[in-house]
Design a protein around this motif. Structure first.
Motif, PDB file in Angstrom:
ATOM      1  N   ARG A 204     -45.447  -1.891 -48.467  1.00 21.40           N
ATOM      2  CA  ARG A 204     -46.288  -2.915 -47.852  1.00 21.40           C
ATOM      3  C   ARG A 204     -45.823  -4.289 -48.319  1.00 21.40           C
ATOM      4  O   ARG A 204     -45.430  -4.471 -49.464  1.00 21.40           O
ATOM      5  CB  ARG A 204     -47.759  -2.717 -48.216  1.00 21.40           C
ATOM      6  CG  ARG A 204     -48.334  -1.388 -47.776  1.00 21.40           C
ATOM      7  CD  ARG A 204     -48.437  -1.266 -46.270  1.00 21.40           C
ATOM      8  NE  ARG A 204     -48.847   0.084 -45.905  1.00 21.40           N
ATOM      9  CZ  ARG A 204     -48.027   1.073 -45.639  1.00 21.40           C
ATOM     10  NH1 ARG A 204     -46.705   0.867 -45.691  1.00 21.40           N
ATOM     11  NH2 ARG A 204     -48.468   2.259 -45.320  1.00 21.40           N
ATOM     12  N   ASN A 205     -45.907  -5.261 -47.413  1.00 22.35           N
ATOM     13  CA  ASN A 205     -45.525  -6.634 -47.716  1.00 22.35           C
ATOM     14  C   ASN A 205     -46.793  -7.468 -47.897  1.00 22.35           C
ATOM     15  O   ASN A 205     -47.642  -7.507 -47.003  1.00 22.35           O
ATOM     16  CB  ASN A 205     -44.670  -7.198 -46.568  1.00 22.35           C
ATOM     17  CG  ASN A 205     -44.137  -8.582 -46.858  1.00 22.35           C
ATOM     18  OD1 ASN A 205     -44.887  -9.493 -47.152  1.00 22.35           O
ATOM     19  ND2 ASN A 205     -42.829  -8.746 -46.760  1.00 22.35           N
ATOM     20  N   PRO A 206     -46.963  -8.149 -49.059  1.00 22.36           N
ATOM     21  CA  PRO A 206     -48.196  -8.923 -49.287  1.00 22.36           C
ATOM     22  C   PRO A 206     -48.466  -9.984 -48.227  1.00 22.36           C
ATOM     23  O   PRO A 206     -49.622 -10.259 -47.920  1.00 22.36           O
ATOM     24  CB  PRO A 206     -47.941  -9.572 -50.656  1.00 22.36           C
ATOM     25  CG  PRO A 206     -46.943  -8.699 -51.323  1.00 22.36           C
ATOM     26  CD  PRO A 206     -46.061  -8.175 -50.221  1.00 22.36           C
ATOM     27  N   VAL A 207     -47.396 -10.588 -47.666  1.00 19.05           N
ATOM     28  CA  VAL A 207     -47.596 -11.635 -46.656  1.00 19.05           C
ATOM     29  C   VAL A 207     -47.971 -11.020 -45.314  1.00 19.05           C
ATOM     30  O   VAL A 207     -48.932 -11.442 -44.658  1.00 19.05           O
ATOM     31  CB  VAL A 207     -46.323 -12.497 -46.511  1.00 19.05           C
ATOM     32  CG1 VAL A 207     -46.525 -13.572 -45.446  1.00 19.05           C
ATOM     33  CG2 VAL A 207     -45.955 -13.135 -47.846  1.00 19.05           C
ATOM     34  N   ILE A 208     -47.229 -10.008 -44.893  1.00 19.98           N
ATOM     35  CA  ILE A 208     -47.450  -9.416 -43.569  1.00 19.98           C
ATOM     36  C   ILE A 208     -48.679  -8.513 -43.551  1.00 19.98           C
ATOM     37  O   ILE A 208     -49.466  -8.520 -42.594  1.00 19.98           O
ATOM     38  CB  ILE A 208     -46.199  -8.627 -43.119  1.00 19.98           C
ATOM     39  CG1 ILE A 208     -45.009  -9.585 -42.955  1.00 19.98           C
ATOM     40  CG2 ILE A 208     -46.457  -7.888 -41.808  1.00 19.98           C
ATOM     41  CD1 ILE A 208     -43.699  -8.890 -42.658  1.00 19.98           C
ATOM     42  N   ASP A 209     -48.855  -7.727 -44.623  1.00 13.19           N
ATOM     43  CA  ASP A 209     -49.944  -6.741 -44.646  1.00 13.19           C
ATOM     44  C   ASP A 209     -51.177  -7.225 -45.403  1.00 13.19           C
ATOM     45  O   ASP A 209     -52.288  -6.777 -45.126  1.00 13.19           O
ATOM     46  CB  ASP A 209     -49.448  -5.430 -45.278  1.00 13.19           C
ATOM     47  CG  ASP A 209     -48.275  -4.838 -44.512  1.00 13.19           C
ATOM     48  OD1 ASP A 209     -48.442  -4.566 -43.317  1.00 13.19           O
ATOM     49  OD2 ASP A 209     -47.192  -4.652 -45.110  1.00 13.19           O
ATOM     50  N   GLY A 210     -50.987  -8.118 -46.398  1.00 15.83           N
ATOM     51  CA  GLY A 210     -52.097  -8.510 -47.258  1.00 15.83           C
ATOM     52  C   GLY A 210     -53.132  -9.391 -46.591  1.00 15.83           C
ATOM     53  O   GLY A 210     -54.324  -9.294 -46.875  1.00 15.83           O
ATOM     54  N   PHE A 211     -52.694 -10.274 -45.702  1.00 19.22           N
ATOM     55  CA  PHE A 211     -53.630 -11.132 -44.972  1.00 19.22           C
ATOM     56  C   PHE A 211     -54.170 -10.384 -43.743  1.00 19.22           C
ATOM     57  O   PHE A 211     -53.587  -9.415 -43.287  1.00 19.22           O
ATOM     58  CB  PHE A 211     -52.942 -12.422 -44.526  1.00 19.22           C
ATOM     59  CG  PHE A 211     -52.619 -13.349 -45.661  1.00 19.22           C
ATOM     60  CD1 PHE A 211     -53.562 -14.255 -46.116  1.00 19.22           C
ATOM     61  CD2 PHE A 211     -51.379 -13.318 -46.284  1.00 19.22           C
ATOM     62  CE1 PHE A 211     -53.277 -15.116 -47.173  1.00 19.22           C
ATOM     63  CE2 PHE A 211     -51.086 -14.168 -47.334  1.00 19.22           C
ATOM     64  CZ  PHE A 211     -52.031 -15.067 -47.777  1.00 19.22           C
ATOM     65  N   GLY A 212     -55.289 -10.854 -43.219  1.00 16.03           N
ATOM     66  CA  GLY A 212     -55.837 -10.257 -42.007  1.00 16.03           C
ATOM     67  C   GLY A 212     -57.267  -9.773 -42.133  1.00 16.03           C
ATOM     68  O   GLY A 212     -57.957  -9.589 -41.123  1.00 16.03           O
ATOM     69  N   LEU A 213     -57.749  -9.553 -43.363  1.00 17.24           N
ATOM     70  CA  LEU A 213     -59.123  -9.066 -43.534  1.00 17.24           C
ATOM     71  C   LEU A 213     -60.143 -10.071 -43.005  1.00 17.24           C
ATOM     72  O   LEU A 213     -61.152  -9.693 -42.405  1.00 17.24           O
ATOM     73  CB  LEU A 213     -59.403  -8.785 -45.015  1.00 17.24           C
ATOM     74  CG  LEU A 213     -58.669  -7.592 -45.639  1.00 17.24           C
ATOM     75  CD1 LEU A 213     -59.089  -7.425 -47.093  1.00 17.24           C
ATOM     76  CD2 LEU A 213     -58.946  -6.314 -44.868  1.00 17.24           C
ATOM     77  N   GLU A 371     -48.235 -18.795 -52.624  1.00 18.44           N
ATOM     78  CA  GLU A 371     -47.843 -17.981 -53.781  1.00 18.44           C
ATOM     79  C   GLU A 371     -47.119 -16.709 -53.358  1.00 18.44           C
ATOM     80  O   GLU A 371     -46.038 -16.403 -53.860  1.00 18.44           O
ATOM     81  CB  GLU A 371     -49.097 -17.622 -54.589  1.00 18.44           C
ATOM     82  CG  GLU A 371     -48.831 -16.714 -55.780  1.00 18.44           C
ATOM     83  CD  GLU A 371     -50.116 -16.224 -56.423  1.00 18.44           C
ATOM     84  OE1 GLU A 371     -50.107 -15.096 -56.939  1.00 18.44           O
ATOM     85  OE2 GLU A 371     -51.120 -16.957 -56.393  1.00 18.44           O
ATOM     86  N   VAL A 372     -47.710 -15.954 -52.425  1.00 19.50           N
ATOM     87  CA  VAL A 372     -47.122 -14.657 -52.063  1.00 19.50           C
ATOM     88  C   VAL A 372     -45.891 -14.802 -51.180  1.00 19.50           C
ATOM     89  O   VAL A 372     -45.088 -13.868 -51.081  1.00 19.50           O
ATOM     90  CB  VAL A 372     -48.164 -13.753 -51.368  1.00 19.50           C
ATOM     91  CG1 VAL A 372     -49.325 -13.459 -52.287  1.00 19.50           C
ATOM     92  CG2 VAL A 372     -48.650 -14.363 -50.064  1.00 19.50           C
ATOM     93  N   SER A 373     -45.722 -15.966 -50.531  1.00 23.72           N
ATOM     94  CA  SER A 373     -44.531 -16.176 -49.702  1.00 23.72           C
ATOM     95  C   SER A 373     -43.400 -16.833 -50.490  1.00 23.72           C
ATOM     96  O   SER A 373     -42.380 -17.209 -49.909  1.00 23.72           O
ATOM     97  CB  SER A 373     -44.874 -17.057 -48.493  1.00 23.72           C
ATOM     98  OG  SER A 373     -45.217 -18.365 -48.901  1.00 23.72           O
ATOM     99  N   ALA A 374     -43.612 -16.976 -51.818  1.00 25.23           N
ATOM    100  CA  ALA A 374     -42.616 -17.598 -52.697  1.00 25.23           C
ATOM    101  C   ALA A 374     -42.232 -19.002 -52.221  1.00 25.23           C
ATOM    102  O   ALA A 374     -41.064 -19.388 -52.257  1.00 25.23           O
ATOM    103  CB  ALA A 374     -41.381 -16.711 -52.808  1.00 25.23           C
TER     104      ALA A 374
END
Length: 503
Positions: A204-213, A371-374
């Motif tokens: 899982r990718n924090p940027v692609i999968d982590g956002f969206g909730l 932060e998560v996208s560096a």
């Protein structure tokens, strides 16, 4: 010493964030309305308190709330229990939404304007239920690794289809409900939960999968509230009471002039903030100690962070009540009386942009995105594009009220544009864009925007506050999705051309 430097940096950022609001107020108050506010010293003091409150709030997020959410996500991922993770997600969504101040305010106004036809408690319960299910569904999506756009597009289609069956009295309110569900404290915690979960699951990718909730929490209330409206207005068989000229005028939706003693007011307001945070902490501690059965790491640091969030949010809201809210709402009323619609649109645009730039929930999400996208996503530029979307949305929403058009045609066209742009936008920006629509309408924006919409619908002949007054928050939630995806497309285009130029 590091904490002091961090606070000073956040203090400087807070001043920068409030400058647009100050400029808008000054220009309209002194140059256009040509009036000096009676409470000018209270306004200056309120702005100063807002600056300090915002800095303390953000420091609390970084010290306490973010680590707390990410730790919970990691522990649930290690435990490997899907049932408890989904149950935790549901209760976090439900418990924080049912006590959300912005939702309570909107629900109470809806009950008054509808002559009790819409019950404030059951409206809040419906919205809270939908948000709880939305967060659980969003967590399940992260676990399964499905692209978020398919869920959102299907959700948009359902919203549009139900709109054709929903009574007109509920449509604007339903669309607004999607924008007031995510509070200033909920957004950072839910964001940290999603990113922590995506970081803990292999592949899982924090940027692609982590956002969206947050996007899920903004979408489902529009569906559930319209179904509630169908049950209340259609299936019940009782005739709807259309109110062309409401007794509710803009000055009456502002803060009361007859307030209790200031010491008692401070205590009540502070207890109100604790009441808003308490359900979140209660759910977290229950699952941490009774389900995961582990103590919280660095409890003193987390405790201090939570205290910072509470005190910072309290100071922020007190500052707004002292200065910006009475001034902004009074200006909105004066503009409706001035008879120049262009000034209304301009005020809506500028106040939308300036308040969004100072929105704590948006600042929290933008910092996390950076932060998560560096550093690939610039937090300040992201906030500018979100604020631009809100500004355009509110200005267009004001035009809709003045013109008397039906809201669903605007929203449907907006959704079509979002779906088309989703196809062209880079994958990493899509979940952040969808989330941006849910974090723009919170502590700062909702009271001003709601007052402006109801004020316009009340003072323009032939407009019904229940049908026409609601909807501005929906516009403020929809258009940032478009502008943020535009930001992603533009950034990728510039990057691609730069790479081609080096060859």
């Amino acid at each position: 010493m590091t904490d002091i430097k961090l606070f000073l940096r956040l203090l400087k950022d807070s001043v920068r964030d409030l400058i647009p609001i100050i400029l808008v107020i000054v220009v309209f108050q002194f140059l256009i309305l040509q009036q000096i506010p009676d409470n000018i010293f209270s306004i200056i003091l309120g702005l100063s308190i807002v600056v300090f409150g915002l800095a303390i709030f953000i420091q609390g997020l970084e010290v306490g709330i973010f680590p707390l959410g990410e730790n919970l996500a990691n522990e649930f991922a290690k435990k490997g229990s899907l049932f408890w993770l989904l149950l935790f997600s549901f209760f976090i969504g439900f418990s924080t939404t049912i006590a959300e101040p912005a939702l309570i305010a909107i629900a109470d106004k809806a009950e008054i304007i509808s002559f009790g036809k819409i019950d404030a408690f059951w409206l809040r319960f419906t919205v809270a239920l939908s948000v709880g299910l939305a967060i659980a569904l969003g967590v399940l999506r992260i676990i399964l690794g499905h692209p978020i756009q398919w869920y959102i597009i299907v959700g948009y289609i359902i919203v549009v289809l139900i709109t054709f069956f929903a009574p007109p009295e509920i449509v604007g309110l339903a669309y607004d409900s999607g924008g007031v569900t995510t509070s200033t404290v909920t957004v950072p915690l839910v964001t940290a939960l999603g990113i922590g979960l995506a970081s803990s699951i292999r592949g899982r990718n924090p940027v692609i999968d982590g956002f969206g909730l947050i996007a899920f929490a903004s979408l489902t209330p529009m569906i559930f509230v319209q179904i509630y409206g169908i049950l209340v207005y259609v299936i019940s068989g009782e005739p709807a009471q259309i109110q062309i000229k409401s007794e509710l005028s803009l000055p009456e939706v502002t803060y009361s002039e007859h307030k209790p003693h200031w010491i008692l007011e401070i205590v009540i307001d502070f207890l109100g903030i604790i009441k808003d945070v308490a359900p979140i902490l209660g759910v977290i501690f229950f699952f941490q100690y009774f389900i995961i059965k582990k103590s919280i790491p660095h409890p003193k640091k987390i405790f201090i962070g939570v205290l910072f969030v509470i005190f910072g949010l309290y100071a922020f809201i007190v500052g707004l009540e002292m200065g910006l809210f009475p001034l902004g709402e009074g200006m909105a009323f004066q503009l409706t009386q001035k008879g120049t619609v262009f000034l209304i649109y301009l005020f809506g645009f500028l106040i939308g942009f300036s308040t969004t730039m100072a929105e704590p929930a948006l600042i929290a999400v933008a910092l996390k995105a950076k932060e998560v996208s560096a550093g690939r996503i610039n937090d300040f530029i992201l906030r500018i594009f979100v604020a631009l979307g809100v500004a355009v949305g509110i200005a267009l929403g004001c035009y809709r009220i003045v013109a008397g058009d039906s809201i669903h045609y605007y929203i449907i066209v907006g959704y079509v544009i979002v779906i088309i742009m989703t196809y062209f936008a880079p994958r990493y920006i899509i979940p952040i864009a969808y989330d941006s629509g849910g974090v723009t309408t919170s502590t700062v924006t909702v009271p001003l925007v709601a007052a402006l919409g109801l004020g316009l619908a009340t003072n323009i002949p032939g407009r019904d506050p229940l049908i026409d007054g609601f909807g501005l928050i929906a516009f403020a939630s929809l258009f940032p999705i478009i502008t943020v995806m535009g930001y992603g497309i533009l950034a990728e285009t510039i990057l691609k051309r730069a790479k081609e130029g080096k060859r």
